[in-house]
Motif scaffolding. Structure first.
Motif, short mmCIF file in Angstrom:
data_model
loop_
_atom_site.label_atom_id
_atom_site.label_comp_id
_atom_site.label_asym_id
_atom_site.label_seq_id
_atom_site.Cartn_x
_atom_site.Cartn_y
_atom_site.Cartn_z
N LEU A 261 4.99 -4.09 2.42
CA LEU A 261 5.18 -4.40 1.01
C LEU A 261 6.14 -3.41 0.36
CD1 LEU A 261 1.46 -5.05 -0.02
CD2 LEU A 261 3.10 -6.63 0.99
N TRP B 187 -0.03 -2.44 -6.80
CA TRP B 187 -0.32 -3.76 -6.26
C TRP B 187 -1.68 -4.25 -6.74
CZ3 TRP B 187 3.54 -6.37 -4.41
CH2 TRP B 187 4.60 -5.72 -3.77
N PRO C 254 -5.20 -5.41 -6.26
CA PRO C 254 -6.16 -5.33 -5.14
C PRO C 254 -6.68 -6.70 -4.72
CG PRO C 254 -7.12 -4.45 -7.16
CD PRO C 254 -5.66 -4.64 -7.43
N LEU D 129 -4.00 -8.15 -2.46
CA LEU D 129 -3.97 -7.48 -1.16
C LEU D 129 -5.19 -7.84 -0.32
CD1 LEU D 129 -2.63 -3.90 -1.89
CD2 LEU D 129 -1.38 -6.04 -1.56
N ASN D 130 -6.36 -7.92 -0.95
CA ASN D 130 -7.56 -8.29 -0.21
C ASN D 130 -7.46 -9.70 0.36
OD1 ASN D 130 -8.72 -5.82 -0.74
ND2 ASN D 130 -9.94 -6.55 -2.47
N ALA E 291 -5.11 -9.53 3.31
CA ALA E 291 -5.67 -8.76 4.43
C ALA E 291 -6.76 -9.50 5.18
CB ALA E 291 -6.20 -7.43 3.92
N VAL F 96 -1.99 -5.53 6.37
CA VAL F 96 -1.13 -5.36 5.21
C VAL F 96 -0.83 -3.88 5.04
CG1 VAL F 96 -0.94 -5.64 2.71
CG2 VAL F 96 -2.08 -7.40 4.07
N ALA G 107 1.07 -1.25 2.58
CA ALA G 107 1.80 -0.85 1.37
C ALA G 107 2.19 0.61 1.55
CB ALA G 107 0.91 -1.03 0.15
N ALA H 160 -1.32 -15.77 -2.69
CA ALA H 160 -1.76 -15.32 -1.36
C ALA H 160 -1.89 -16.51 -0.41
CB ALA H 160 -3.08 -14.58 -1.46
#
Length: 252
Positions: A2, A13, A15, A18-19, A22, A27, A29, A238
């Protein structure tokens, strides 16, 4: 991998986004050179930023990765594809544009003034990243609340040196009106381009221009949203990213 927006650290970012990502893949960052807690001085060249990112990817032991670049991070992702094409399997370019395009939209001089304020206040962020509608503003506040829950080893704000270097690098990149189309036309990697319906930071029209110039590209625009569309629609974005990345196998 990222690549974040102007002045941003890893903590900027969402969360929730990202979760979601992931759940299916690794992932990563990171703060590029000189950004936030990363050592060294931030370079004032997008090309150098891309080379530094390539060095970081190599140091992690990866030969090929998927990349997602947001805003100025999108220009770094493009240069990574130009300068290290074998390293990029697939790319997502979010809220960005091709080299030589219009960077900061000129319809309101307040945009550049607010983007370079220190510190950036809540109302500033909501103005720059979200539409001035009740739904978009509410989504922006929800994102900032999610981001505020991260309180373990928080990243420090990026320095004035980082802001000045990134601003100089961006200005130079946008002012080059000749090289972008030819370089983009040679990109072999599939690319997903995404933006909000009305991005006041980097005009949404630049996303369409990327779509026109890249040989293998898809374009998604999200309704009632601006530069921070990926934080306004973290679940949907996502899902779209996952579909795109899964289409032809997985990165290492």
């Amino acid at each position: 991998m990222l690549f974040a927006h102007f002045r941003a650290s890893m903590d900027n970012w969402d969360p929730r986004l990202l979760n979601n990502l992931a759940c299916a893949r690794t992932v990563i960052a990171f703060d590029n050179k000189g950004v936030s807690s990363s050592g060294g001085a931030t370079p004032d060249s997008i090309m150098t930023m891309a080379d530094d990112a390539a060095d970081f990817i190599t140091a992690l032991g990866y030969a090929k990765v998927d990349v997602r670049g947001f805003s100025i991070g999108g220009t770094v992702a493009q240069e990574l594809m130009f300068r290290h094409p074998a390293m990029v399997r697939r790319a997502i370019l979010a809220g960005t544009g091709p080299q030589g395009s219009d960077g900061i939209r000129d319809r309101d001089p307040r945009i550049s003034q607010v983007a370079t304020k220190t510190p950036v206040e809540l109302t500033d962020f909501l103005y720059l990243f979200f539409q001035q509608t009740p739904t978009s503003q509410a989504a922006g506040r929800a994102f900032l609340e999610r981001r505020g829950h991260r309180d373990i080893d928080p990243e420090p704000a990026s320095t004035a040196q980082t802001m000045a270097a990134q601003a100089k690098a961006s200005a130079s990149y946008w002012s080059n009106k000749t090289d972008g189309p030819d370089k983009l036309g040679r990109v072999k990697s599939p690319v997903l381009i995404a933006n909000g319906s009305d991005d006041i930071m980097i005009a949404t029209a630049n996303s369409f221009r990327l779509f026109q110039l890249l040989p293998d590209a898809q374009l998604i625009l999200y309704p009632d949203s601006g530069h921070g569309f990926l934080f306004q629609y973290p679940d949907l974005f996502a899902r779209h990213v996952s579909i795109f990345l899964s289409d032809q196998g997985e990165a290492k």
